[in-house]
Design a protein around this motif. Structure first.
Motif, PDB file in Angstrom:
ATOM      1  N   ASP A  50      -4.739  -4.447   4.657  1.00 21.73           N
ATOM      2  CA  ASP A  50      -5.071  -4.344   3.309  1.00 21.73           C
ATOM      3  C   ASP A  50      -5.764  -5.610   2.970  1.00 21.73           C
ATOM      4  O   ASP A  50      -6.793  -5.441   2.252  1.00 21.73           O
TER       5      ASP A  50
ATOM      6  N   THR B 207       2.952  -7.155   2.030  1.00 23.43           N
ATOM      7  CA  THR B 207       1.699  -6.549   2.079  1.00 23.43           C
ATOM      8  C   THR B 207       1.281  -6.365   3.513  1.00 23.43           C
ATOM      9  O   THR B 207       2.372  -6.172   4.124  1.00 23.43           O
TER      10      THR B 207
ATOM     11  N   PHE C  53       0.972  -1.086  -0.056  1.00 20.74           N
ATOM     12  CA  PHE C  53      -0.069   0.063   0.168  1.00 20.74           C
ATOM     13  C   PHE C  53       0.795   1.328  -0.039  1.00 20.74           C
ATOM     14  O   PHE C  53       0.459   2.394  -0.570  1.00 20.74           O
TER      15      PHE C  53
ATOM     16  N   SER D 162      -5.603  -1.014  -0.102  1.00 19.15           N
ATOM     17  CA  SER D 162      -5.222  -0.622  -1.528  1.00 19.15           C
ATOM     18  C   SER D 162      -5.617   0.333  -1.976  1.00 19.15           C
ATOM     19  O   SER D 162      -6.628   1.437  -1.669  1.00 19.15           O
TER      20      SER D 162
END
Length: 336
Positions: free
Chosen positions: A109, A105, A83, A136
């Motif tokens: 998210d 990640t 992100f 996101s």
């Protein structure tokens, strides 16, 4: 709303100390490619050292976004999670943006898929949609505002004074903290950070018996009972600022232990202790360190530069839609 399940990776972080020659070599390589390295506080010490040495930055997600947008380099390499790289791309679509670790990640998210969030948002059409930066690009594109933990409370306070009701996503602990601090009408998505959710209130109390002189610094993504014990609650950068400002000579720190590199470097005369995550069974999912942040490795720098690996691409419509709430976030942040 159904629970979103995802696999938490098991990654062993390997950090090799960088000598001056290695730092200079990688710094020269970045400059030769007209690239800048921006790193989050939760990445490894060697990555943070290189970012600082090479003229990049080490910061929280808000300052990372500002720095990447304002820097003159044509290429931005993000040492952090997806992100953060997506945010950099949205704010500077004319630049090439790369994520150092392709699979890095965030549980917040992953736990807030765009399609599910769209359905959630449709249930509350009269509310102002505020999403945390840990989402996101497709979720940001559905929002009215994007916030970081540093500006969440003052922004929601501002919106509440305008009479607006808030739809918040995705971290439920931060959402609850913001609601308590402001008194605003907040309905929150039920996401969480796997690092901060693991901090244990009883474990902290037990540690405070051993170190009664220690202050407690807590990130607001932590559970309510942990926040309630804190001497200070704030974002990563605010935690570092508080550690320097408060009179305690020792602190228990309830956030990702990657922050300790900066804390010990900037405030060497104070002592920092990890807040406990393991319960009575001595197990934890994150053990105070994000497994996705641990995927960032200094050896990936040259691969990204030489091979163009892990470039971030976002649909142009998403960029245009997500840019609006991100610009609002940056503009509001400048007023504080």
């Amino acid at each position: 709303m159904s629970t979103i399940n995802f696999v938490v990776p098991r990654v062993v972080e390997t950090t090799k100390p960088l000598d001056q020659n290695h730092l200079q070599h990688l710094s020269n390589h970045l400059k030769a490619h007209n690239a800048v390295l921006i790193a989050h506080y939760y990445t490894s010490a060697d990555i943070q050292a290189l970012a600082e040495y090479s003229g990049g930055c080490v910061a929280d997600s808000l300052e990372m976004a500002r720095f990447g947008a304002e820097h003159s380099a044509a290429k931005v390499i993000v040492a952090g999670v997806r992100f953060m790289a997506e945010t950099a791309k949205i704010l500077t679509p004319n630049k090439e943006v790369f994520l150092l670790a392709e699979e890095a990640t965030c549980s917040l998210d992953l736990g807030c898929p765009p399609e599910d969030f769209a359905k959630f948002r449709a249930e509350y059409p009269d509310r102002t949609v505020v999403v945390y930066a840990n989402t996101s690009a497709a979720v940001k594109a559905q929002s009215d505002w994007v916030v970081t933990s540093r500006i969440a409370v003052p922004l929601i306070e501002h919106l509440d004074l305008q009479g607006e009701k808030i739809l918040w996503a995705p971290d439920r602990y931060l959402g609850h903290y913001v609601q308590q601090q402001t008194g605003a009408d907040v309905i929150a998505w039920q996401g969480s950070c796997i690092v901060h959710e693991e901090f244990k209130a009883q474990g902290i109390r037990d540690l405070q018996v051993l170190f009664p002189e220690a202050g407690l610094l807590v990130h607001p993504e932590s559970p309510e009972e942990v926040i309630a014990q804190a001497d200070f609650v704030g974002s990563t950068s605010q935690i570092i600022e508080a550690a320097a400002r408060l009179p305690h000579r020792m602190f228990i720190v309830a956030t990702d232990r990657g922050i300790f590199y900066q804390m010990r470097k900037r405030i060497p005369h104070k002592e920092f202790i990890e807040a406990p995550t393991a319960g009575v069974g001595a197990t934890c999912r994150s053990c105070a360190h994000c497994p996705w942040m641990a995927m960032n490795n200094i050896d990936q720098i040259e691969k990204v530069l030489n091979q163009g690996m892990n470039e971030i691409h976002i649909d142009e419509d998403i960029i245009q839609q997500a840019r609006i709430p991100l610009d609002r976030m940056l503009a509001f942040g400048r007023t504080l």
